[in-house]
Enzyme design. Sequence first.
Site, PDB file in Angstrom:
ATOM      1  N   GLU A  21       1.279   5.626   0.862  1.00 25.60           N
ATOM      2  CA  GLU A  21       0.769   6.734   1.669  1.00 25.60           C
ATOM      3  C   GLU A  21       1.173   8.059   1.044  1.00 25.60           C
ATOM      4  O   GLU A  21       2.320   8.242   0.636  1.00 25.60           O
ATOM      5  CB  GLU A  21       1.315   6.642   3.096  1.00 25.60           C
ATOM      6  CG  GLU A  21       0.744   7.715   4.020  1.00 25.60           C
ATOM      7  CD  GLU A  21       1.067   7.419   5.476  1.00 25.60           C
ATOM      8  OE1 GLU A  21       0.650   6.345   5.967  1.00 25.60           O
ATOM      9  OE2 GLU A  21       1.751   8.248   6.111  1.00 25.60           O
ATOM     10  N   SER A  52       0.863  -1.178   0.000  1.00 26.14           N
ATOM     11  CA  SER A  52       0.000   0.000   0.000  1.00 26.14           C
ATOM     12  C   SER A  52       0.901   1.230   0.000  1.00 26.14           C
ATOM     13  O   SER A  52       2.101   1.134   0.281  1.00 26.14           O
ATOM     14  CB  SER A  52      -0.918  -0.004   1.226  1.00 26.14           C
ATOM     15  OG  SER A  52      -0.171  -0.130   2.431  1.00 26.14           O
ATOM     16  N   ARG A  90      -3.999   8.658  17.232  1.00 28.16           N
ATOM     17  CA  ARG A  90      -4.188   9.630  18.314  1.00 28.16           C
ATOM     18  C   ARG A  90      -3.940  11.040  17.811  1.00 28.16           C
ATOM     19  O   ARG A  90      -4.722  11.951  18.026  1.00 28.16           O
ATOM     20  CB  ARG A  90      -3.225   9.324  19.476  1.00 28.16           C
ATOM     21  CG  ARG A  90      -3.440  10.204  20.702  1.00 28.16           C
ATOM     22  CD  ARG A  90      -2.237  10.185  21.629  1.00 28.16           C
ATOM     23  NE  ARG A  90      -1.132  10.991  21.095  1.00 28.16           N
ATOM     24  CZ  ARG A  90       0.023  11.174  21.717  1.00 28.16           C
ATOM     25  NH1 ARG A  90       0.242  10.570  22.872  1.00 28.16           N
ATOM     26  NH2 ARG A  90       0.964  11.929  21.180  1.00 28.16           N
ATOM     27  N   GLY A  91      -2.809  11.252  17.139  1.00 32.04           N
ATOM     28  CA  GLY A  91      -2.422  12.572  16.671  1.00 32.04           C
ATOM     29  C   GLY A  91      -1.723  13.364  17.760  1.00 32.04           C
ATOM     30  O   GLY A  91      -1.649  12.958  18.929  1.00 32.04           O
ATOM     31  N   ASP A  92      -1.209  14.506  17.382  1.00 30.25           N
ATOM     32  CA  ASP A  92      -0.516  15.402  18.311  1.00 30.25           C
ATOM     33  C   ASP A  92      -1.094  16.791  18.196  1.00 30.25           C
ATOM     34  O   ASP A  92      -1.365  17.271  17.089  1.00 30.25           O
ATOM     35  CB  ASP A  92       0.990  15.451  18.006  1.00 30.25           C
ATOM     36  CG  ASP A  92       1.661  14.108  18.244  1.00 30.25           C
ATOM     37  OD1 ASP A  92       1.643  13.641  19.394  1.00 30.25           O
ATOM     38  OD2 ASP A  92       2.190  13.538  17.280  1.00 30.25           O
ATOM     39  N   ALA A 107      -0.530  18.587   9.912  1.00 32.02           N
ATOM     40  CA  ALA A 107      -0.175  18.789  11.318  1.00 32.02           C
ATOM     41  C   ALA A 107      -1.411  19.215  12.095  1.00 32.02           C
ATOM     42  O   ALA A 107      -2.143  20.119  11.681  1.00 32.02           O
ATOM     43  CB  ALA A 107       0.917  19.843  11.443  1.00 32.02           C
ATOM     44  N   PHE A 117      14.354  13.957  10.977  1.00 32.37           N
ATOM     45  CA  PHE A 117      12.995  13.461  11.203  1.00 32.37           C
ATOM     46  C   PHE A 117      13.021  12.201  12.059  1.00 32.37           C
ATOM     47  O   PHE A 117      12.206  12.041  12.978  1.00 32.37           O
ATOM     48  CB  PHE A 117      12.340  13.184   9.849  1.00 32.37           C
ATOM     49  CG  PHE A 117      10.925  12.701   9.935  1.00 32.37           C
ATOM     50  CD1 PHE A 117       9.981  13.377  10.689  1.00 32.37           C
ATOM     51  CD2 PHE A 117      10.518  11.561   9.242  1.00 32.37           C
ATOM     52  CE1 PHE A 117       8.659  12.940  10.760  1.00 32.37           C
ATOM     53  CE2 PHE A 117       9.215  11.116   9.310  1.00 32.37           C
ATOM     54  CZ  PHE A 117       8.284  11.798  10.065  1.00 32.37           C
ATOM     55  N   TYR A 155       4.767   1.013  16.846  1.00 27.72           N
ATOM     56  CA  TYR A 155       6.079   1.662  16.979  1.00 27.72           C
ATOM     57  C   TYR A 155       7.143   0.642  17.394  1.00 27.72           C
ATOM     58  O   TYR A 155       7.316   0.359  18.588  1.00 27.72           O
ATOM     59  CB  TYR A 155       5.995   2.806  17.990  1.00 27.72           C
ATOM     60  CG  TYR A 155       4.994   3.860  17.563  1.00 27.72           C
ATOM     61  CD1 TYR A 155       5.393   4.942  16.782  1.00 27.72           C
ATOM     62  CD2 TYR A 155       3.641   3.740  17.889  1.00 27.72           C
ATOM     63  CE1 TYR A 155       4.471   5.890  16.361  1.00 27.72           C
ATOM     64  CE2 TYR A 155       2.714   4.686  17.467  1.00 27.72           C
ATOM     65  CZ  TYR A 155       3.138   5.761  16.703  1.00 27.72           C
ATOM     66  OH  TYR A 155       2.224   6.686  16.277  1.00 27.72           O
ATOM     67  N   HIS A 190       3.965  -1.236   3.522  1.00 24.31           N
ATOM     68  CA  HIS A 190       3.352   0.091   3.407  1.00 24.31           C
ATOM     69  C   HIS A 190       4.458   1.090   3.114  1.00 24.31           C
ATOM     70  O   HIS A 190       5.404   1.229   3.897  1.00 24.31           O
ATOM     71  CB  HIS A 190       2.624   0.452   4.700  1.00 24.31           C
ATOM     72  CG  HIS A 190       1.828   1.718   4.631  1.00 24.31           C
ATOM     73  ND1 HIS A 190       0.670   1.828   3.894  1.00 24.31           N
ATOM     74  CD2 HIS A 190       2.023   2.939   5.209  1.00 24.31           C
ATOM     75  CE1 HIS A 190       0.172   3.053   4.030  1.00 24.31           C
ATOM     76  NE2 HIS A 190       0.988   3.748   4.810  1.00 24.31           N
ATOM     77  N   LYS A 219      -6.083  -1.224  21.060  1.00 17.67           N
ATOM     78  CA  LYS A 219      -6.520  -0.805  19.720  1.00 17.67           C
ATOM     79  C   LYS A 219      -6.965  -2.006  18.897  1.00 17.67           C
ATOM     80  O   LYS A 219      -7.985  -1.948  18.186  1.00 17.67           O
ATOM     81  CB  LYS A 219      -5.393  -0.044  19.016  1.00 17.67           C
ATOM     82  CG  LYS A 219      -5.068   1.297  19.658  1.00 17.67           C
ATOM     83  CD  LYS A 219      -4.127   2.130  18.805  1.00 17.67           C
ATOM     84  CE  LYS A 219      -2.710   1.662  18.876  1.00 17.67           C
ATOM     85  NZ  LYS A 219      -1.777   2.617  18.196  1.00 17.67           N
ATOM     86  N   GLN A 251       5.656   2.481  12.378  1.00 19.01           N
ATOM     87  CA  GLN A 251       6.547   3.600  12.121  1.00 19.01           C
ATOM     88  C   GLN A 251       7.706   3.091  11.265  1.00 19.01           C
ATOM     89  O   GLN A 251       8.037   1.904  11.304  1.00 19.01           O
ATOM     90  CB  GLN A 251       7.074   4.132  13.463  1.00 19.01           C
ATOM     91  CG  GLN A 251       8.114   5.220  13.388  1.00 19.01           C
ATOM     92  CD  GLN A 251       7.530   6.518  12.862  1.00 19.01           C
ATOM     93  OE1 GLN A 251       7.396   6.676  11.643  1.00 19.01           O
ATOM     94  NE2 GLN A 251       7.170   7.425  13.748  1.00 19.01           N
ATOM     95  N   HIS A 311      -6.940   9.072   6.777  1.00 21.34           N
ATOM     96  CA  HIS A 311      -6.463   9.161   8.154  1.00 21.34           C
ATOM     97  C   HIS A 311      -7.424  10.002   8.984  1.00 21.34           C
ATOM     98  O   HIS A 311      -7.947  11.020   8.511  1.00 21.34           O
ATOM     99  CB  HIS A 311      -5.080   9.806   8.200  1.00 21.34           C
ATOM    100  CG  HIS A 311      -3.983   8.920   7.723  1.00 21.34           C
ATOM    101  ND1 HIS A 311      -2.767   8.814   8.375  1.00 21.34           N
ATOM    102  CD2 HIS A 311      -3.894   8.093   6.660  1.00 21.34           C
ATOM    103  CE1 HIS A 311      -1.994   7.970   7.722  1.00 21.34           C
ATOM    104  NE2 HIS A 311      -2.657   7.513   6.678  1.00 21.34           N
ATOM    105  N   THR A 337      -2.871  11.105   4.487  1.00 17.71           N
ATOM    106  CA  THR A 337      -2.618  11.516   5.866  1.00 17.71           C
ATOM    107  C   THR A 337      -3.344  12.814   6.189  1.00 17.71           C
ATOM    108  O   THR A 337      -3.839  13.517   5.314  1.00 17.71           O
ATOM    109  CB  THR A 337      -1.119  11.724   6.123  1.00 17.71           C
ATOM    110  OG1 THR A 337      -0.693  12.936   5.472  1.00 17.71           O
ATOM    111  CG2 THR A 337      -0.296  10.571   5.605  1.00 17.71           C
TER     112      THR A 337
END
Length: 281
Positions: free
Chosen positions: A9, A7, A100-102, A43, A210, A139, A260, A159, A170, A70, A40
Amino acid sequence: MSKPNFSLEVFPPKTAATTLSLWKASQELAPFKPEFISVTCGAGGNAPGDTTKEVALVMAQQAHCPVAAHMTCVSGSREELLQLARDYWQSNIRHIVALRGDMPGQERYTPRADGFAYADELVAALKEVADFDISVAGYPEGHPDSSSMDKELEYLKKKADAGANRIITQFFFDPEVFLRYRDRVAAAGIKAEVVPGLLPVLNFKKMTAFAARCQTSVPEFLHKMFEGVEAEDIDHRLLAMNILSHQITRLHTEGVNFFHLYTLNESMLTRHVCRWIRSAF
């Protein structure tokens, strides 16, 4: 041994130039028939100005392959996210990547008072809306906010138990990191499929910065490989292709049949990887 699948992204564009880059990449990559293309959030999730929904809907019409959108807990209130999910389902987008996100501008995550606190709550709510195919994040080297890998796996199991079908990891560079993680996930009683997330190294210097933010280790041999090699050099692209092909080949020998690819909206390197996957196995 089964032929591998993959897949892709992409991320929503913010400028005319990046918009052109995204659609060019999508047109060049869709013919390789990825299992799905995920879009995705920007931010801060689906904040005002974020175009995840618009891009996902257009791509669903033009890419001729399934599209995953997403969604993050920080993107909106419970009702706003549930309405977004209903909109996706009615638009024939049946795959959600639930995260979850930030919160932008905050060092530590703080749940919204009117929202879902964590991704397991979002997953459970999405399953009540409709029978979405749901991916969540994993992760292999630990989430920066996790106190231990045991705690990380405990949360990952929540989850999966809430209804997640798939765990997309990740990015990492040492295949053994993924294989050890897959073993620990299985030992924790988590049944969802674990899919390795692979990142093409388009710019080694930017990637290392990153990776540091993501708590992803960069093996010393990679530093030596890219020493003195500029991002625009053809050698840089050849090295990046070599890294990806090594990761995929090694993981495939260990029974991994799904990958992915984080395309970064770039088509050249990803296109060659897709062609190689389709023809080399």
